[in-house]
Scaffold this motif. Structure first.
Motif, PDB file in Angstrom:
ATOM      1  N   ASP A 183      -2.940   5.631  -2.328  1.00 43.56           N
ATOM      2  CA  ASP A 183      -4.080   4.502  -2.388  1.00 43.56           C
ATOM      3  C   ASP A 183      -5.268   4.849  -1.641  1.00 43.56           C
ATOM      4  O   ASP A 183      -6.279   4.414  -1.779  1.00 43.56           O
ATOM      5  N   TRP A 238       0.902  -1.257  -0.077  1.00 43.92           N
ATOM      6  CA  TRP A 238      -0.128   0.142  -0.102  1.00 43.92           C
ATOM      7  C   TRP A 238       0.694   1.354   0.028  1.00 43.92           C
ATOM      8  O   TRP A 238       1.862   1.474   0.577  1.00 43.92           O
ATOM      9  N   GLN A 239       0.122   2.344  -0.723  1.00 47.73           N
ATOM     10  CA  GLN A 239       1.028   3.673  -0.758  1.00 47.73           C
ATOM     11  C   GLN A 239       0.077   4.512  -0.265  1.00 47.73           C
ATOM     12  O   GLN A 239      -1.094   4.379  -0.173  1.00 47.73           O
ATOM     13  N   ASP A 240       0.553   5.813   0.172  1.00 44.34           N
ATOM     14  CA  ASP A 240      -0.332   6.831   0.708  1.00 44.34           C
ATOM     15  C   ASP A 240      -1.431   7.267  -0.355  1.00 44.34           C
ATOM     16  O   ASP A 240      -2.383   7.721  -0.055  1.00 44.34           O
TER      17      ASP A 240
END
Length: 177
Positions: A18, A14-16
């Protein structure tokens, strides 16, 4: 960083950025109908969930992937592995699950992502067995489960919400890569 590429998808951590698209998926009652108590989740609850997913990666060596379309870079949903602590009767177990936004339904993305995740679980992470726990009546998930080659193991009831659950399982000897 753990990533899996399929012909159409990138399964990744996960990335910010997302958060907003995942919160949109969680805000759709059609998506959430089959998940937990069926209620939608706002931005804050989505952020909390994403933090827990990342913690599980750090603690267990597996977790829920963000599923991105290779062609467009869009976040289509989530698939991955988790320990189903809420259902003690199946423990010790690792469960596979998926959740996709409605624009991505009916195109085989869930099956493609779930198959890659199951292969990751059984071949890369060395798990001997994986379960899938779904709410009875979720026909779309039943279809994915059949494509994965999982067999119905038991029917039970959600210990908190009281609705019927179906537990499917597959072990390493049954899996067709």
């Amino acid at each position: 960083m753990t990533e899996i590429r399929t012909p159409r998808l990138l399964l990744r951590r996960w990335q910010d950025d997302d958060l907003a698209p995942m919160a949109d998926i969680n805000a759709d009652p059609r998506v959430m109908r089959w998940i937990d108590d069926g209620s939608v989740r706002d931005l804050d609850r989505t952020a909390q969930a994403m933090e827990l997913w990342e913690e599980e990666w750090d603690e267990e060596g597996f977790g829920l992937f963000a599923v991105e379309l290779l062609a467009s870079g869009e976040l289509a949903g989530v698939t991955g592995l988790s320990v189903p602590w809420y259902l003690p009767e199946v423990l010790p177990a690792v469960a596979i699950s998926w959740q996709f936004g409605t624009p991505f339904w009916g195109q085989g993305y869930a099956s493609e992502a779930a198959h890659a995740t199951l292969e990751f679980a059984l071949q890369d992470r060395g798990l001997d067995r994986v379960v899938s726990i779904i709410r009875a009546g979720d026909d779309a998930s039943e279809s994915v489960i059949r494509k994965l080659g999982m067999a119905l193991e038991r029917e039970t009831v959600h210990p908190v919400h009281g609705y019927p659950l179906r537990v499917h399982a597959i072990d390493l000897t049954e899996f067709q890569a």
